[in-house]
Design an enzyme around this catalytic site. Structure first.
Site, PDB file in Angstrom:
ATOM      1  N   GLY A 138       0.836  -1.192   0.000  1.00 16.31           N
ATOM      2  CA  GLY A 138       0.000   0.000   0.000  1.00 16.31           C
ATOM      3  C   GLY A 138       0.868   1.237   0.000  1.00 16.31           C
ATOM      4  O   GLY A 138       2.079   1.172   0.214  1.00 16.31           O
ATOM      5  N   PRO A 139       0.269   2.398  -0.212  1.00 12.55           N
ATOM      6  CA  PRO A 139       1.043   3.638  -0.228  1.00 12.55           C
ATOM      7  C   PRO A 139       1.595   3.979   1.138  1.00 12.55           C
ATOM      8  O   PRO A 139       1.161   3.433   2.162  1.00 12.55           O
ATOM      9  CB  PRO A 139       0.021   4.682  -0.695  1.00 12.55           C
ATOM     10  CG  PRO A 139      -1.311   4.097  -0.355  1.00 12.55           C
ATOM     11  CD  PRO A 139      -1.163   2.619  -0.491  1.00 12.55           C
ATOM     12  N   SER A 140       2.563   4.894   1.195  1.00 10.92           N
ATOM     13  CA  SER A 140       3.125   5.336   2.469  1.00 10.92           C
ATOM     14  C   SER A 140       2.027   5.947   3.326  1.00 10.92           C
ATOM     15  O   SER A 140       1.140   6.644   2.835  1.00 10.92           O
ATOM     16  CB  SER A 140       4.230   6.375   2.225  1.00 10.92           C
ATOM     17  OG  SER A 140       5.292   5.808   1.499  1.00 10.92           O
ATOM     18  N   GLY A 141       2.100   5.658   4.643  1.00 12.26           N
ATOM     19  CA  GLY A 141       1.088   6.180   5.564  1.00 12.26           C
ATOM     20  C   GLY A 141      -0.147   5.323   5.670  1.00 12.26           C
ATOM     21  O   GLY A 141      -1.120   5.717   6.341  1.00 12.26           O
ATOM     22  N   GLY A 143      -0.379   2.503   7.201  1.00 20.97           N
ATOM     23  CA  GLY A 143      -0.449   1.820   8.494  1.00 20.97           C
ATOM     24  C   GLY A 143       0.207   0.460   8.511  1.00 20.97           C
ATOM     25  O   GLY A 143      -0.023  -0.327   9.443  1.00 20.97           O
ATOM     26  N   LYS A 144       1.062   0.190   7.531  1.00 20.52           N
ATOM     27  CA  LYS A 144       1.677  -1.139   7.440  1.00 20.52           C
ATOM     28  C   LYS A 144       2.663  -1.381   8.580  1.00 20.52           C
ATOM     29  O   LYS A 144       2.622  -2.422   9.237  1.00 20.52           O
ATOM     30  CB  LYS A 144       2.384  -1.295   6.086  1.00 20.52           C
ATOM     31  CG  LYS A 144       1.483  -1.053   4.889  1.00 20.52           C
ATOM     32  CD  LYS A 144       2.195  -1.294   3.574  1.00 20.52           C
ATOM     33  CE  LYS A 144       3.335  -0.327   3.336  1.00 20.52           C
ATOM     34  NZ  LYS A 144       2.880   1.090   3.217  1.00 20.52           N
ATOM     35  N   GLU A 267      10.308  -3.902   4.691  1.00 24.07           N
ATOM     36  CA  GLU A 267      10.998  -3.303   3.543  1.00 24.07           C
ATOM     37  C   GLU A 267      12.401  -3.875   3.364  1.00 24.07           C
ATOM     38  O   GLU A 267      13.384  -3.140   3.234  1.00 24.07           O
ATOM     39  CB  GLU A 267      11.074  -1.784   3.713  1.00 24.07           C
ATOM     40  CG  GLU A 267       9.736  -1.088   3.643  1.00 24.07           C
ATOM     41  CD  GLU A 267       9.159  -1.065   2.228  1.00 24.07           C
ATOM     42  OE1 GLU A 267       9.903  -1.402   1.288  1.00 24.07           O
ATOM     43  OE2 GLU A 267       7.995  -0.733   2.073  1.00 24.07           O
TER      44      GLU A 267
END
Length: 345
Positions: A138-141, A143-144, A267
């Protein structure tokens, strides 16, 4: 407090220097006038000037001492503030920890980092089957990374349930829970020591056979054979003797030596070139045969072969499926894949 100390240091140093210069000018001016009028001997004026020079050093030391005391008081205050921060429960001994892969479940989890902070997770629900690889994308921010922080109980959710092996993590002894998890962060730390010391850092009693097994699993055997002293070779400060991919594989090997039931990879390939990323993907796939792997990835190429991919956006789970299913069913995932040239031709 730090600003106040810097202000005090500046003012005290300048004031002491100016005061010494003014005192010298005053003694020289008044003494010179008295010598000129015949009321004072030249030898007496020289004596006064020598007394003044002798006083300058002790006064400077006194000012320096007061300044250091202010620095010390500021440090003590900061230490006391840290000591007064709320602390988590003592982890204690891990006790007997199983080796079977662990499953994870999030059910209706809501979380924010503080009452005055925005909500990070909104009713997050997904499951991670025991064994195999599950990816969070998902995109940054989205909540991963917060998922990992909650799993390791660095924070407590405001509502909802997080379970490991069907057991609420709040009911797990903290030491046992964390002993069941292995975590490899984005910038994998490698310490200034030998390769062996880096590998067994979290499992000092591990046997040679286990080390060789993990080296084979993480494709590090060639590295050990290439190093002049094998496992005893010093890797340098922050692992300067190793490449980025080798440091990541060392971090994974270190985590695997603890025999975690759930391996968390945050990551892991973000700073690697294409060749090292491919090697690390092979390592992750191999590791997923032995334990449960939960990986956060911005590079979708890392997780296209994952058993399950969870797509998150703005603190919510918007889709779950395989790479092929999500390409067909989810617009956000398809957009992410398109920006990384992963759409089928």
């Amino acid at each position: 407090r730090g600003v106040a100390v810097a202000w005090w240091t500046s003012i005290a140093g300048i004031s002491a220097w100016v005061s010494a210069q003014l005192a010298f000018v005053a003694v020289l001016g008044v003494g010179g006038a008295r010598v000129a009028s015949g009321a004072l001997e030249v030898s007496s004026l020289i004596a006064f000037l020598l007394y003044l020079f002798y006083l300058v050093a002790p006064i400077g030391q006194m000012v320096q001492g007061v300044t250091q005391m202010q620095n010390g008081l500021a440090a003590v205050k900061r230490i006391r503030e840290i000591e007064e921060l709320p602390a988590e429960e003592a982890a204690g001994a891990a006790g007997a920890v199983g080796t079977a892969p662990a499953g994870v479940s999030f059910e209706g989890v809501a979380f924010r980092y503080g009452d005055d902070r925005p909500v990070v997770h909104h009713d997050v629900s997904f499951t991670v089957p025991a064994g195999g690889m599950t990816a969070l994308v998902g995109p940054s921010g989205a909540g991963k990374s917060t998922v990992f922080a909650l799993l390791e109980r660095f924070y407590e959710q405001q509502s909802g349930t997080i379970s490991v092996d069907g057991r609420d993590i709040g009911q797990w002894p903290l030491g046992e829970l964390r002993a069941s998890l292995g975590y490899v962060e984005q910038d994998a730390p490698v310490l200034d020591g030998s390769l062996r010391e880096n590998l067994v850092f979290a499992a000092p009693g591990v046997g040679e056979a286990d080390i060789r097994r993990v080296l084979a699993l993480t494709r590090l055997e060639d590295l050990v054979a290439r190093l002049p002293e094998g496992l005893e070779t010093k890797v340098g400060h922050r692992g300067i003797m190793l490449s980025g991919g080798e440091r990541q594989r060392v971090a994974i090997a270190r985590a695997l030596l603890r025999r975690p039931r759930l391996l968390l990879l945050d990551e892991a390939t973000s700073q690697l070139d294409a060749v090292n990323e491919l090697r690390l993907r092979e390592v992750i796939a191999e590791v997923a045969r032995e334990t449960t792997v939960l990986v956060i990835a911005h590079r979708l190429s890392t997780v296209t072969t994952a058993d399950r991919i969870v797509v998150m956006e703005a603190g919510r789970v918007r889709a779950v499926g395989t790479h092929r299913e999500l390409l067909d069913d989810d617009d956000l995932y398809r957009e992410l894949a398109a920006t990384q040239f992963l759409l089928p031709t």
